[in-house]
Write a protein that holds these residues in place. Structure first.
Motif, mmCIF file in Angstrom:
data_model
loop_
_atom_site.group_PDB
_atom_site.id
_atom_site.type_symbol
_atom_site.label_atom_id
_atom_site.label_comp_id
_atom_site.label_asym_id
_atom_site.label_seq_id
_atom_site.Cartn_x
_atom_site.Cartn_y
_atom_site.Cartn_z
ATOM 1 N N ALA A 28 0.839 -1.202 0.000
ATOM 2 C CA ALA A 28 0.000 0.000 0.000
ATOM 3 C C ALA A 28 0.873 1.250 0.000
ATOM 4 C CB ALA A 28 -0.924 0.011 1.214
ATOM 5 N N VAL A 65 0.405 5.279 0.916
ATOM 6 C CA VAL A 65 -0.489 6.258 1.526
ATOM 7 C C VAL A 65 0.143 7.638 1.452
ATOM 8 C CG1 VAL A 65 0.435 5.659 3.811
ATOM 9 C CG2 VAL A 65 -1.694 6.960 3.645
ATOM 10 N N GLY A 91 -6.262 10.661 4.220
ATOM 11 C CA GLY A 91 -5.299 9.766 3.602
ATOM 12 C C GLY A 91 -5.782 9.278 2.260
ATOM 13 N N ILE A 123 -5.068 6.376 -0.562
ATOM 14 C CA ILE A 123 -4.438 5.066 -0.536
ATOM 15 C C ILE A 123 -4.481 4.386 -1.902
ATOM 16 C CG2 ILE A 123 -4.282 2.881 0.717
ATOM 17 C CD1 ILE A 123 -4.361 5.320 2.564
ATOM 18 N N LEU A 178 -2.338 1.701 8.240
ATOM 19 C CA LEU A 178 -2.784 2.901 7.535
ATOM 20 C C LEU A 178 -3.523 3.840 8.469
ATOM 21 C CD1 LEU A 178 -4.086 1.295 4.205
ATOM 22 C CD2 LEU A 178 -1.994 2.628 4.518
ATOM 23 N N LEU A 228 -10.325 8.169 4.652
ATOM 24 C CA LEU A 228 -9.443 7.348 3.832
ATOM 25 C C LEU A 228 -10.102 7.164 2.468
ATOM 26 C CD1 LEU A 228 -8.424 4.501 6.322
ATOM 27 C CD2 LEU A 228 -6.939 6.300 5.452
#
Length: 336
Positions: free
Chosen positions: A75, A77, A85, A87, A111, A132
């Motif tokens: 991932a 971020v 965030g 992603i 995360l 997110l």
């Protein structure tokens, strides 16, 4: 009694050690390029096509990269603003369903931790919103992602847009075909590279424009001019009426034609011109291209049937299902 104490302590140590190994690890793009390369196959998935391109792209150094200890889940971020965030999450698909679910939970926990840590110094109260957003997520991963975020971290879904991942594989006659079409352009119609003066118009017409989108488009045009092509426009009597862009991760998008100029074939011309410019710039590089220019990628929203028909007509193939989605929570403390 002593035996059972020793056994209990050994079991506890083993569990702690197992958890430690399973935690998401920080990594650099160079480290991940090396380990991911060993897992790649010819299957046209986001893991095999999009991830390698992103790891070697202009945006590779942005934000934080995470992976599990066997590099089956990766991932990236970035933190565009406090509490937010963005992603890009990839899974190789080479774990069992149970292993995959555990891996995803570890990655998601990391995360969330990064988001909270970055937000802690800027949040003025305990109810500050955390969000997110996931870009081009393999749609098969959405159920476990949503379940984990909602159950373990009190996030709620805010939007969900389904797309198809389309791939254009280099063909032997694509350049000659484009030259033939270019010679058929009507009088007063020209194809040219996009320039910085075009950025405002492109941003204004983009459905997903935001606070930072103009700056992103400007960077895309600059990169196209200097490095890898893909940002192309079509003018009628000197006026820009149709265009397509190449994102900084190498994917193609933002295909658009002004309403009064549609159904004239302009979108097909600019898309073919973009592919041709990418191939040309790639061939000019003195070293291997950082992008996978043999298999170009574009995402098309499932409801956009017109673009799907166009891409299919030009030889693109839909190979995978993706989704853009976002989640948010208003309770920071519950996520610690």
């Amino acid at each position: 009694m002593i035996y059972w104490r020793v056994f209990f302590l050994a079991l506890l140590f083993a569990r702690m050690n197992s958890r430690k190994k399973a935690k998401a690890l920080r990594a650099t793009p160079a480290q991940l390029c090396k380990s991911v390369r060993e897992t790649l196959s010819q299957s046209p998935t986001l893991w095999n096509i999009v991830l390698p391109g992103r790891l070697s792209s202009i945006v590779a150094e942005e934000g934080h990269w995470l992976a599990n200890n066997i590099t089956s889940c990766v991932a990236q971020v970035t933190l565009p603003s406090p509490g937010r965030g963005r992603i890009n999450l990839f899974h190789s698909g080479k774990e069992t369903e149970n292993e995959r679910d555990k891996t995803m939970q570890f990655i998601l926990q990391s995360l969330v931790d990064i988001l909270i840590e970055a937000n802690r110094d800027t949040a003025e109260d305990k109810n500050d919103t955390l969000s997110l957003s996931f870009n081009a997520l393999d749609r098969k991963l959405l159920p476990i992602l949503q379940h984990s975020l909602e159950k373990s971290h009190n996030f709620v879904a805010t939007y969900n847009t389904s797309c198809g991942m389309w791939v254009c594989v280099r063909s032997s006659n694509e350049e000659s075909l484009f030259e033939e079409l270019k010679n058929d352009l009507p009088k007063g119609v020209f194809i040219r590279p996009l320039c910085q003066d075009d950025a405002d118009l492109i941003n204004e017409c983009w459905e997903y424009k935001g606070d930072s989108s103009l700056q992103m488009i400007q960077k895309m045009i600059l990169a196209s001019e200097e490095t890898f092509g893909g940002c192309v426009g079509l003018t009628v009597d000197g006026k820009l009426v149709s265009w397509v862009c190449r994102y900084l991760d190498g994917t193609i998008g933002m295909l658009f034609t002004k309403e009064n100029y549609r159904k004239k074939g302009y979108a097909a011309w600019v898309l073919m011109a973009a592919v041709s410019s990418i191939r040309t710039m790639s061939n000019r590089q003195s070293v291997s291209s950082t992008f996978s220019d043999e298999r170009l990628v574009s995402y098309i929203v499932d409801s956009n049937k017109a673009s799907q028909r166009l891409y299919q007509k030009l030889g693109w193939v839909r190979v995978s299902d993706a989704v853009w989605c976002a989640f948010e929570t208003r309770n920071i403390e519950s996520n610690k």
